[in-house]
Each structure stands twice: as C-alpha cells, then as structure tokens.
Design a protein around this motif. Structure first.
Motif, PDB file in Angstrom:
ATOM      1  N   THR A 194     -20.066  -6.302  -9.991  1.00 27.24           N
ATOM      2  CA  THR A 194     -19.572  -5.477  -8.887  1.00 27.24           C
ATOM      3  C   THR A 194     -20.576  -4.405  -8.487  1.00 27.24           C
ATOM      4  N   VAL A 220     -23.813  -4.976   3.890  1.00 25.26           N
ATOM      5  CA  VAL A 220     -22.623  -5.615   3.331  1.00 25.26           C
ATOM      6  C   VAL A 220     -22.918  -7.084   3.016  1.00 25.26           C
ATOM      7  N   GLU A 274     -15.858  -4.433   0.302  1.00 26.76           N
ATOM      8  CA  GLU A 274     -16.838  -3.488  -0.227  1.00 26.76           C
ATOM      9  C   GLU A 274     -16.365  -2.107   0.197  1.00 26.76           C
ATOM     10  N   TYR A 289     -17.629   2.000   0.364  1.00 27.93           N
ATOM     11  CA  TYR A 289     -18.697   2.987   0.258  1.00 27.93           C
ATOM     12  C   TYR A 289     -18.064   4.367   0.129  1.00 27.93           C
ATOM     13  N   ARG A 292     -21.667   2.627  -3.766  1.00 28.53           N
ATOM     14  CA  ARG A 292     -21.228   1.375  -3.160  1.00 28.53           C
ATOM     15  C   ARG A 292     -20.496   0.566  -4.224  1.00 28.53           C
ATOM     16  N   VAL A 309     -18.619  -3.027  -4.864  1.00 28.32           N
ATOM     17  CA  VAL A 309     -18.407  -4.391  -4.385  1.00 28.32           C
ATOM     18  C   VAL A 309     -17.191  -4.955  -5.098  1.00 28.32           C
TER      19      VAL A 309
END
Length: 190
Positions: free
Chosen positions: A39, A145, A150, A152, A163, A165
């Motif tokens: 991630t 991206v 996702e 931020y 960030r 994921v």
C-alpha cells in the motif's frame, strides 16, 4: 587430458553454473519484494504543493474547481470510482470520518457516467466537502494515481504530506493514518 576434453569440461560447468546464477538472482529479487508494503507507493509530490488543475464539479458541470479546493486543509483527497469494489468497501468508513469533522475532497476517477457517480453518493452517502469529476483521469494523472482508491493527505498549506494506496479502513486509520492526520492538524494550529 586433451585440449578438446578440457574445453568440453568447461562448457559443462558453464551450462550448470548459468542456471544456478539465474536462480539465485531470481530468489534475491523475490525476497526483496516480500518485505515491502504493497500500500506504500513513493510519490514525487510528498512535501510539495498540490499540482495545478481544473475539474468540473460532479453535481454541477457549470462549476469549476481548481487546486484551491485542496488548500483549505488539513484534509483528505480521496480518489474513487463506482467501478471500484474496494472504493465501495471503504465508503462507509469515509462517511464516519466525515461525521467526525474530517474534511474529505472526492475525485471521481474515470467513471463512464456522471449519473452513476451521483447515484452512488445519493445512495451510500456523500462524505465529500467537494466532488470533482475526472472522467478522463487528467487530474488523477497530475497526482500520479495508479488506480482507485488512493487517498492523499493535504496539509493546511496545500502540500501533499502522505499518499495511501488502497482503502482507508478502521484498522489502517487507527494504526497509521490517524496519526498522520492529527500531526497535520497540530501543525496547522501552530
């Protein structure tokens, strides 16, 4: 031993040695990947201002948003799509975060229909303070991206601080993400 026999013997060793070396290289490569967090993807935007962009509002196509919508932080900038099953899984928790007063700006990413996205939010709840519509992925491209979801973390100065994921869920929120958000809030008050 003749010269031909010596050369033949050397070739046998090379034939046996090359696959062994390739195997060892492959094992080292695979073992390096085992310790990595899937991630966590590096981003060139960390500690830099959010990129410039313009995007239509999801609900009102006559309204345009720019990067200024992300300079009202600290906040979360969540990339989502109706075609994304993981986005659906995280959506309830995003509603909970919004109910706690955590501002979240949503970016609807590459949906084939504005109507589907609006129905999604009308049905499942709308945790977003602003909804950006990005059917071609142009805004998402500016952020680097890879796919949805996702998220931020944007600080009060409009800089990307982190960030994430994958989905934001109660487990990773408590274990890691909450402290990142709280640090941004603390810094904004100083």
């Amino acid at each position: 031993m003749s010269r031909q026999e010596t050369q033949g013997s050397n070739k046998k060793w090379i034939v046996l040695f090359v696959p062994l070396v390739l195997f060892v290289v492959l094992v080292v490569f695979l073992l390096k990947g085992l310790g990595k967090d899937p991630t966590h993807l590096e981003s060139v935007l960390i500690d830099k201002p959010v990129p410039e962009f313009t995007a239509q509002d999801l609900f009102d196509p006559t309204q345009q948003h720019s990067e200024q919508v992300l300079k009202k932080g600290p906040l979360l900038f969540n990339v989502w799509a109706t075609w994304c099953p993981t986005c659906r899984a995280e959506h309830e928790f995003l509603n909970e975060l919004a109910a706690q007063g955590i501002p979240i700006v949503g970016l609807n990413y590459k949906d084939d229909s504005r109507g589907k996205a609006m129905d999604w939010l009308n049905t499942l709840g709308d945790p977003y303070t602003a909804n950006l519509y990005d059917p071609e992925g142009k805004v998402a491209f500016e952020f680097g991206v890879y796919g949805a979801p996702e998220t931020y973390f944007i600080d009060a100065e409009g800089r990307v601080r982190y960030r994430h994921v994958g989905d934001v869920n109660p487990r990773n929120w408590e274990n890691q993400l909450k402290s990142i958000y709280q640090q941004m809030v603390k810094e904004a008050k100083q």
